[in-house]
Write a protein that holds these residues in place. Structure first.
Motif, mmCIF file in Angstrom:
data_model
loop_
_atom_site.group_PDB
_atom_site.id
_atom_site.type_symbol
_atom_site.label_atom_id
_atom_site.label_comp_id
_atom_site.label_asym_id
_atom_site.label_seq_id
_atom_site.Cartn_x
_atom_site.Cartn_y
_atom_site.Cartn_z
ATOM 1 N N MET A 1 -57.778 -1.436 -5.480
ATOM 2 C CA MET A 1 -58.721 -2.339 -4.819
ATOM 3 C C MET A 1 -58.419 -2.429 -3.326
ATOM 4 O O MET A 1 -59.336 -2.414 -2.493
ATOM 5 C CB MET A 1 -58.654 -3.730 -5.448
ATOM 6 C CG MET A 1 -59.129 -3.806 -6.880
ATOM 7 S SD MET A 1 -58.954 -5.503 -7.507
ATOM 8 C CE MET A 1 -58.919 -5.198 -9.292
ATOM 9 N N LEU A 2 -57.137 -2.522 -2.975
ATOM 10 C CA LEU A 2 -56.767 -2.603 -1.564
ATOM 11 C C LEU A 2 -57.070 -1.290 -0.842
ATOM 12 O O LEU A 2 -57.520 -1.293 0.306
ATOM 13 C CB LEU A 2 -55.292 -2.973 -1.423
ATOM 14 C CG LEU A 2 -54.886 -4.344 -1.980
ATOM 15 C CD1 LEU A 2 -53.405 -4.606 -1.700
ATOM 16 C CD2 LEU A 2 -55.739 -5.460 -1.411
ATOM 17 N N ASP A 3 -56.832 -0.169 -1.520
ATOM 18 C CA ASP A 3 -57.161 1.136 -0.939
ATOM 19 C C ASP A 3 -58.668 1.247 -0.705
ATOM 20 O O ASP A 3 -59.117 1.738 0.343
ATOM 21 C CB ASP A 3 -56.703 2.271 -1.856
ATOM 22 C CG ASP A 3 -55.186 2.402 -1.918
ATOM 23 O OD1 ASP A 3 -54.497 1.865 -1.031
ATOM 24 O OD2 ASP A 3 -54.692 3.032 -2.876
ATOM 25 N N ALA A 4 -59.448 0.782 -1.687
ATOM 26 C CA ALA A 4 -60.908 0.812 -1.561
ATOM 27 C C ALA A 4 -61.358 -0.088 -0.423
ATOM 28 O O ALA A 4 -62.251 0.262 0.366
ATOM 29 C CB ALA A 4 -61.560 0.382 -2.874
ATOM 30 N N CYS A 5 -60.730 -1.246 -0.291
ATOM 31 C CA CYS A 5 -61.044 -2.169 0.793
ATOM 32 C C CYS A 5 -60.788 -1.514 2.147
ATOM 33 O O CYS A 5 -61.608 -1.625 3.067
ATOM 34 C CB CYS A 5 -60.213 -3.440 0.633
ATOM 35 S SG CYS A 5 -60.486 -4.677 1.924
ATOM 36 N N ALA A 6 -59.671 -0.814 2.265
ATOM 37 C CA ALA A 6 -59.325 -0.141 3.527
ATOM 38 C C ALA A 6 -60.384 0.893 3.893
ATOM 39 O O ALA A 6 -60.805 0.990 5.060
ATOM 40 C CB ALA A 6 -57.950 0.505 3.407
ATOM 41 N N GLU A 7 -60.821 1.679 2.926
ATOM 42 C CA GLU A 7 -61.845 2.692 3.188
ATOM 43 C C GLU A 7 -63.165 2.048 3.600
ATOM 44 O O GLU A 7 -63.823 2.482 4.553
ATOM 45 C CB GLU A 7 -62.063 3.556 1.941
ATOM 46 C CG GLU A 7 -60.873 4.414 1.546
ATOM 47 C CD GLU A 7 -61.082 5.116 0.210
ATOM 48 O OE1 GLU A 7 -62.175 4.925 -0.388
ATOM 49 O OE2 GLU A 7 -60.174 5.829 -0.242
ATOM 50 N N LEU A 8 -63.532 0.986 2.895
ATOM 51 C CA LEU A 8 -64.839 0.375 3.116
ATOM 52 C C LEU A 8 -64.925 -0.367 4.446
ATOM 53 O O LEU A 8 -65.973 -0.356 5.089
ATOM 54 C CB LEU A 8 -65.182 -0.558 1.960
ATOM 55 C CG LEU A 8 -65.557 0.155 0.657
ATOM 56 C CD1 LEU A 8 -65.574 -0.832 -0.506
ATOM 57 C CD2 LEU A 8 -66.915 0.847 0.795
ATOM 58 N N VAL A 9 -63.843 -1.025 4.873
ATOM 59 C CA VAL A 9 -63.933 -1.728 6.157
ATOM 60 C C VAL A 9 -64.095 -0.738 7.308
ATOM 61 O O VAL A 9 -64.723 -1.061 8.315
ATOM 62 C CB VAL A 9 -62.732 -2.674 6.414
ATOM 63 C CG1 VAL A 9 -62.718 -3.819 5.438
ATOM 64 C CG2 VAL A 9 -61.419 -1.925 6.422
ATOM 65 N N ASP A 10 -63.561 0.477 7.146
ATOM 66 C CA ASP A 10 -63.797 1.510 8.155
ATOM 67 C C ASP A 10 -65.248 1.981 8.126
ATOM 68 O O ASP A 10 -65.837 2.291 9.163
ATOM 69 C CB ASP A 10 -62.876 2.711 7.915
ATOM 70 C CG ASP A 10 -61.525 2.570 8.620
ATOM 71 O OD1 ASP A 10 -61.407 1.708 9.506
ATOM 72 O OD2 ASP A 10 -60.602 3.327 8.272
ATOM 73 N N GLU A 11 -65.826 2.033 6.925
ATOM 74 C CA GLU A 11 -67.178 2.582 6.769
ATOM 75 C C GLU A 11 -68.271 1.568 7.084
ATOM 76 O O GLU A 11 -69.257 1.898 7.748
ATOM 77 C CB GLU A 11 -67.364 3.093 5.336
ATOM 78 C CG GLU A 11 -66.485 4.292 4.997
ATOM 79 C CD GLU A 11 -66.554 4.650 3.522
ATOM 80 O OE1 GLU A 11 -67.483 4.168 2.833
ATOM 81 O OE2 GLU A 11 -65.673 5.397 3.043
ATOM 82 N N VAL A 12 -68.123 0.339 6.602
ATOM 83 C CA VAL A 12 -69.217 -0.631 6.724
ATOM 84 C C VAL A 12 -68.823 -1.906 7.463
ATOM 85 O O VAL A 12 -69.660 -2.782 7.691
ATOM 86 C CB VAL A 12 -69.772 -1.004 5.318
ATOM 87 C CG1 VAL A 12 -70.272 0.229 4.589
ATOM 88 C CG2 VAL A 12 -68.723 -1.732 4.478
ATOM 89 N N GLY A 13 -67.529 -2.030 7.844
ATOM 90 C CA GLY A 13 -67.078 -3.231 8.520
ATOM 91 C C GLY A 13 -66.860 -4.378 7.550
ATOM 92 O O GLY A 13 -67.251 -4.299 6.372
#
Length: 209
Positions: A27-39
């Motif tokens: 979940m934390l890894d997914a969060c890291a990817e998504l904040v880069d992609e969508v803020g």
């Protein structure tokens, strides 16, 4: 490589079993990817569950909301930063304590370049300047921890003065490093060189250690 730890601060329930720990890390890894992609504003728990390949119920089992997830990620980043810095201190010999600060800047730059989500999130300022600690802003927390490492490594005195100077240095370095990465996706080297020179000169003049 050591097993990553999960900070307990924002967690609704602390994972104990290996599968639960691994699920939270996904979940934390997914969060890291998504904040880069969508803020941060574009991040949703639904998107996160889909990216992490977990049920939405699993997200809420551990986190009350997306802010808590980002807070846990920021804390994981802080732990990784301090561990990297401790490792550098353990393997390198510094001529002076402000060379240790130099290493701290290098570690911070390295995380901008290599850690997903870090360039967007940093230590959580995009969400809340008090994300790491309710009483102190995020950079103050980092400056305090850096001071503890330096005092331990170099047996420094006058800790109040040192910590004040480091807080100024951390704020200045943060602003200049952000500028470097706005100018160039991998960090404008000219700005980074000037940032390190500025911080070194400031510490040399203002802290007599």
């Amino acid at each position: 490589m050591s097993t990553p730890t999960v900070t307990t601060g924002p967690l609704r329930r602390v994972p104990v079993q290996g599968r639960s720990v691994a699920r939270v890390q996904r979940m934390l890894d997914a969060c890291a990817e998504l904040v880069d992609e969508v803020g941060y504003e574009g991040l949703t728990t639904t998107l996160l569950a889909e990216r992490a390949e977990v049920a939405i119920g699993s997200v809420y089992q551990f986190f009350p909301d997306k802010r808590a997830i980002v807070q846990a990620l920021a804390m994981r980043n802080m732990d990784a930063y301090l561990q990297d810095l401790s490792t550098r201190f353990g393997r390198e010999t510094f001529a002076h304590w402000w060379d240790g600060v130099d290493a701290g800047i290098d570690a911070y730059i390295s995380m901008h370049r290599s850690v997903p989500g870090f360039r967007t999130l940093h230590f959580g300022d995009v969400v809340d300047v008090h994300l790491l600690d309710a009483e102190r802003d995020n950079n103050a927390v980092i400056a305090e921890r850096l001071a503890e490492l330096l005092v331990d490594q170099f047996q420094l005195m006058d800790r109040v003065r040192l910590r004040f100077a480091l807080q100024i240095a951390v704020e200045a370095a943060d602003a200049l490093i952000n500028l470097a990465f706005r100018r160039d996706p991998v960090g404008d080297e000219a700005v980074l060189v000037e940032a390190k020179a500025l911080i070194r000169e400031y510490l040399h003049r203002h802290v007599d250690a």
